[in-house]
Scaffold this active site. Structure first.
Site, mmCIF file in Angstrom:
data_model
loop_
_atom_site.group_PDB
_atom_site.id
_atom_site.type_symbol
_atom_site.label_atom_id
_atom_site.label_comp_id
_atom_site.label_asym_id
_atom_site.label_seq_id
_atom_site.Cartn_x
_atom_site.Cartn_y
_atom_site.Cartn_z
ATOM 1 N N LYS A 1 0.863 -1.182 0.000
ATOM 2 C CA LYS A 1 0.000 0.000 0.000
ATOM 3 C C LYS A 1 0.892 1.222 0.000
ATOM 4 O O LYS A 1 1.655 1.452 0.934
ATOM 5 C CB LYS A 1 -0.912 -0.004 1.224
ATOM 6 C CG LYS A 1 -1.794 1.234 1.277
ATOM 7 C CD LYS A 1 -2.821 1.148 2.358
ATOM 8 C CE LYS A 1 -3.688 2.390 2.357
ATOM 9 N NZ LYS A 1 -4.711 2.345 3.390
ATOM 10 N N LYS B 1 -1.996 -1.540 -3.954
ATOM 11 C CA LYS B 1 -2.878 -0.379 -3.938
ATOM 12 C C LYS B 1 -2.048 0.889 -4.028
ATOM 13 O O LYS B 1 -1.097 1.005 -3.263
ATOM 14 C CB LYS B 1 -3.659 -0.403 -2.629
ATOM 15 C CG LYS B 1 -4.588 0.747 -2.438
ATOM 16 C CD LYS B 1 -5.219 0.656 -1.089
ATOM 17 C CE LYS B 1 -6.025 1.902 -0.860
ATOM 18 N NZ LYS B 1 -6.481 2.038 0.463
ATOM 19 N N TYR C 1 -14.614 0.881 -7.685
ATOM 20 C CA TYR C 1 -15.854 1.665 -7.654
ATOM 21 C C TYR C 1 -16.618 1.525 -8.965
ATOM 22 O O TYR C 1 -17.752 1.937 -9.064
ATOM 23 C CB TYR C 1 -15.518 3.148 -7.372
ATOM 24 C CG TYR C 1 -14.765 3.295 -6.065
ATOM 25 C CD1 TYR C 1 -15.447 3.282 -4.854
ATOM 26 C CD2 TYR C 1 -13.375 3.364 -6.043
ATOM 27 C CE1 TYR C 1 -14.765 3.356 -3.651
ATOM 28 C CE2 TYR C 1 -12.678 3.439 -4.853
ATOM 29 C CZ TYR C 1 -13.376 3.436 -3.653
ATOM 30 O OH TYR C 1 -12.697 3.493 -2.474
HETATM 31 C C1 PBG Z 1 -7.840 3.281 5.163
HETATM 32 C C2 PBG Z 1 -8.006 3.191 3.694
HETATM 33 C C3 PBG Z 1 -7.742 4.156 2.694
HETATM 34 C C4 PBG Z 1 -8.199 3.615 1.491
HETATM 35 C C5 PBG Z 1 -8.686 2.336 1.767
HETATM 36 N N1 PBG Z 1 -8.544 2.083 3.133
HETATM 37 C C6 PBG Z 1 -7.218 5.541 2.790
HETATM 38 C C7 PBG Z 1 -5.873 5.799 3.305
HETATM 39 O O1 PBG Z 1 -5.079 4.912 3.608
HETATM 40 O O2 PBG Z 1 -5.585 6.992 3.488
HETATM 41 C C8 PBG Z 1 -8.187 4.307 0.158
HETATM 42 C C9 PBG Z 1 -9.133 3.770 -0.874
HETATM 43 C C10 PBG Z 1 -9.379 4.636 -2.054
HETATM 44 O O3 PBG Z 1 -8.730 5.690 -2.269
HETATM 45 O O4 PBG Z 1 -10.276 4.274 -2.830
HETATM 46 N N2 PBG Z 1 -6.587 3.105 5.681
#
Ligand code: PBG
Length: 328
Positions: A197, A250, A315
């Site tokens: 991530k 991600k 989405y």
């Molecule tokens: C929570 C989380 C986030 C997303 C999914 N879970 C945001 C972040 O880490 O700031 C982002 C998902 C998206 O942008 O569609 N930790």
């Protein structure tokens, strides 16, 4: 006449041949659809930067899930959007059995026992600081955060969730959560780890949807540096050893090389999160008439599959499902 011995165009000469030699397909089975939950009833608020995506009160979310299930979507990931009055330093609401979120998960699963219900584990939607871990003197505490994540995992598992998605990027969290679940007898609850991530600006619209942006600093001490590829292998190695059933990359589209690298190196299914900013970009350009939105959506999803993802959290799930059904 000059003879060309290999003519790849022969395999492209008709739509039937093109279909036969097609290497990658996008299917409704691949999708997990993220949904945003709010308090109240009969409420549906569109997220400004994500046209077509709404925050739903539970009653309308159940209707939305029903509609999506009828389209053939099997996976849903629910995120709660909380008012500041429900947030605190330790994300207590995240493991409150009587919270809107946990109670809604129970209702969703009892009404739709056959869906794959996924949740997110991280402190940010419940944290007054908007961080995924405990913030103390400007630092995010790793090991202390694990305890809270374990409590969240347990509350969600009790609610009947099928897949837990730790998205916090604390070290050791997959093993910690696996242990908490197993000790409590939840050996069948899966963990889809947010393995690679990245600290990405593509999460902007999501943070708007949940009002969860960090109030102090950024997430760079726990989310990964977008410049790093080898580091994703370190994270994947740890997550798989610690018991992750699936590993996620991600965002997706700017990180297709990472998806491919995890696919090439690991046997567990690779998941891609086609994040909010990626959705927003396509919708914005399509809205202006600068791109064919449907075609670019399908091409993006296809590219994520081609890179090696088995599952796409997107989405676009509902819109793409409708389109795939039409083509059948
Ligand atoms: C929570 C989380 C986030 C997303 C999914 N879970 C945001 C972040 O880490 O700031 C982002 C998902 C998206 O942008 O569609 N930790």
């Amino acid at each position: 006449m000059y003879s060309i011995s290999r003519r790849p165009r022969r395999n492209r000469k008709s739509s039937a041949i093109r279909a036969m030699v097609q290497e990658t397909n996008v299917s409704i089975n691949d999708f997990i659809y993220p949904l945003f939950l709010i308090e109240g009833s009969d409420k549906k608020e569109e997220i400004a930067s994500m046209p077509g995506i709404y925050r739903y009160s539970l009653d309308l979310m159940l209707k939305e899930i029903k509609e999506c299930v009828d389209f053939g979507i099997k996976g849903f990931c629910v995120f709660p959007s909380l008012g500041d009055d429900k947030k605190d330093k330790y994300a207590t609401e995240g493991h409150n059995r009587n919270s809107l979120y946990i109670e809604s998960l129970v209702k969703i699963k009892s009404q739709f026992p056959d869906i794959v219900l996924m949740t997110d584990i991280a402190m940010d939607p419940y944290s007054i600081d908007g961080h995924d871990g405990i913030l103390e003197n400007g630092e995010i505490l790793n090991d202390e955060t694990l305890e809270i994540l374990g409590k969240m995992a347990l509350a969600q598992a009790e609610a009947g969730v099928d897949i837990l998605g730790p998205s916090d990027m604390m070290d050791g969290r997959v093993g910690y959560i696996r242990n908490v679940l197993d000790q409590a007898g939840y050996t069948q609850v899966s963990i889809m780890s947010y393995t690679a991530k990245y600290a990405s600006a593509f999460y902007g619209p999501f943070r708007e949807a949940l009002d969860s942006a960090p109030k102090f600093g950024d997430k760079k001490t726990y989310q990964m540096n977008p410049a790093n590829a080898s580091e994703a292998l370190i994270e994947a190695d740890l997550d798989v050893k610690e018991g992750a059933d699936m590993i996620m990359v991600k965002p997706a589209l700017s990180y297709l090389d990472i998806i491919k690298s995890l696919k090439d190196n690991y046997d567990v299914p690779v998941v891609a999160y086609n994040v909010s900013g990626e959705y927003a970009m396509i919708k914005a350009a399509a809205g202006k008439g600068w791109l064919d939105g449907e075609k670019v959506m399908m091409e993006s999803l296809l590219s994520i599959k081609r890179a090696g993802a088995s599952i796409i959290i997107t989405y676009f799930a509902k819109e793409a499902a409708k389109l795939l059904l039409k083509k059948q």
